[in-house]
Scaffold this motif. Structure first.
Motif, PDB file in Angstrom:
ATOM      1  N   ARG A   1       0.861  -1.184   0.000  1.00  0.00           N
ATOM      2  CA  ARG A   1       0.000   0.000   0.000  1.00  0.00           C
ATOM      3  C   ARG A   1       0.894   1.230   0.000  1.00  0.00           C
ATOM      4  NH1 ARG A   1      -5.238   1.094   1.431  1.00  0.00           N
ATOM      5  NH2 ARG A   1      -5.573  -1.049   2.109  1.00  0.00           N
ATOM      6  N   LEU A   2       0.526   2.245  -0.772  1.00  0.00           N
ATOM      7  CA  LEU A   2       1.326   3.457  -0.832  1.00  0.00           C
ATOM      8  C   LEU A   2       1.108   4.291   0.423  1.00  0.00           C
ATOM      9  CD1 LEU A   2       0.723   4.496  -4.536  1.00  0.00           C
ATOM     10  CD2 LEU A   2       2.726   3.385  -3.582  1.00  0.00           C
ATOM     11  N   ALA A   3       2.167   4.879   0.930  1.00  0.00           N
ATOM     12  CA  ALA A   3       2.084   5.743   2.096  1.00  0.00           C
ATOM     13  C   ALA A   3       1.806   7.169   1.633  1.00  0.00           C
ATOM     14  CB  ALA A   3       3.393   5.696   2.877  1.00  0.00           C
ATOM     15  N   GLY A   4       0.898   7.840   2.284  1.00  0.00           N
ATOM     16  CA  GLY A   4       0.647   9.239   1.979  1.00  0.00           C
ATOM     17  C   GLY A   4      -0.329   9.485   0.849  1.00  0.00           C
ATOM     18  N   ARG A   5      -0.826   8.446   0.202  1.00  0.00           N
ATOM     19  CA  ARG A   5      -1.825   8.602  -0.853  1.00  0.00           C
ATOM     20  C   ARG A   5      -2.526   7.270  -1.088  1.00  0.00           C
ATOM     21  NH1 ARG A   5       1.499   9.010  -6.567  1.00  0.00           N
ATOM     22  NH2 ARG A   5       0.197   7.388  -7.428  1.00  0.00           N
ATOM     23  N   ASP A   6      -3.610   7.315  -1.795  1.00  0.00           N
ATOM     24  CA  ASP A   6      -4.356   6.097  -2.081  1.00  0.00           C
ATOM     25  C   ASP A   6      -3.638   5.277  -3.137  1.00  0.00           C
ATOM     26  OD1 ASP A   6      -6.320   6.870  -0.327  1.00  0.00           O
ATOM     27  OD2 ASP A   6      -7.566   7.800  -1.868  1.00  0.00           O
TER      28      ASP A   6
ATOM     29  N   TYR B   1       6.971   7.748  -7.365  1.00  0.00           N
ATOM     30  CA  TYR B   1       5.870   7.866  -6.423  1.00  0.00           C
ATOM     31  C   TYR B   1       5.339   9.290  -6.313  1.00  0.00           C
ATOM     32  CZ  TYR B   1       7.180   3.140  -5.341  1.00  0.00           C
ATOM     33  OH  TYR B   1       7.457   1.803  -5.441  1.00  0.00           O
ATOM     34  N   ARG B   2       5.952  10.238  -6.986  1.00  0.00           N
ATOM     35  CA  ARG B   2       5.475  11.619  -6.954  1.00  0.00           C
ATOM     36  C   ARG B   2       4.466  11.915  -8.044  1.00  0.00           C
ATOM     37  NH1 ARG B   2      11.232  14.364  -6.208  1.00  0.00           N
ATOM     38  NH2 ARG B   2      11.725  13.397  -4.233  1.00  0.00           N
TER      39      ARG B   2
ATOM     40  N   SER C   1       1.153  11.799 -10.170  1.00  0.00           N
ATOM     41  CA  SER C   1      -0.229  11.571  -9.752  1.00  0.00           C
ATOM     42  C   SER C   1      -1.079  11.060 -10.869  1.00  0.00           C
ATOM     43  CB  SER C   1      -0.834  12.831  -9.201  1.00  0.00           C
ATOM     44  OG  SER C   1      -0.537  13.957  -9.979  1.00  0.00           O
TER      45      SER C   1
END
Length: 83
Positions: free
Chosen positions: A42-47, A80-81, A83
């Motif tokens: 699961r990604l941290a800080g976003r869905d 990961y940046r 969107s």
């Protein structure tokens, strides 16, 4: 088995990869859709989630019946940046 859907940007990302890498990623996504197995976090800080396939990452979201691939590319600092 879940249905795999590629966003427009993920489809473009996949098209820009070498043929052997495209095949690896397709096999990894299909394997996850069928069995639910894979290197998933699961990604941290976003869905969303990430599926690791060698040096490449597939950023995706899912529900009970669908996997929506959002980004496909090498693991870099910008992976990961996006969107």
């Amino acid at each position: 088995m879940k249905t795999i859907i590629l966003s427009v940007s993920a489809a473009r990302d996949l098209d820009n990869l070498p043929a052997d890498v495209r095949e690896q990623i397709a096999e990894g996504l299909i394997s996850y859709a069928v069995s639910g197995r894979g290197d998933i976090k699961r990604l941290a800080g976003r869905d969303g989630y990430r599926l690791r396939i060698g040096r490449y990452r597939v950023i995706f979201d899912e529900d009970r019946t669908t996997i929506l691939a959002i980004y496909i590319g090498k693991r870099e600092t910008t992976t990961y940046r996006r969107s």
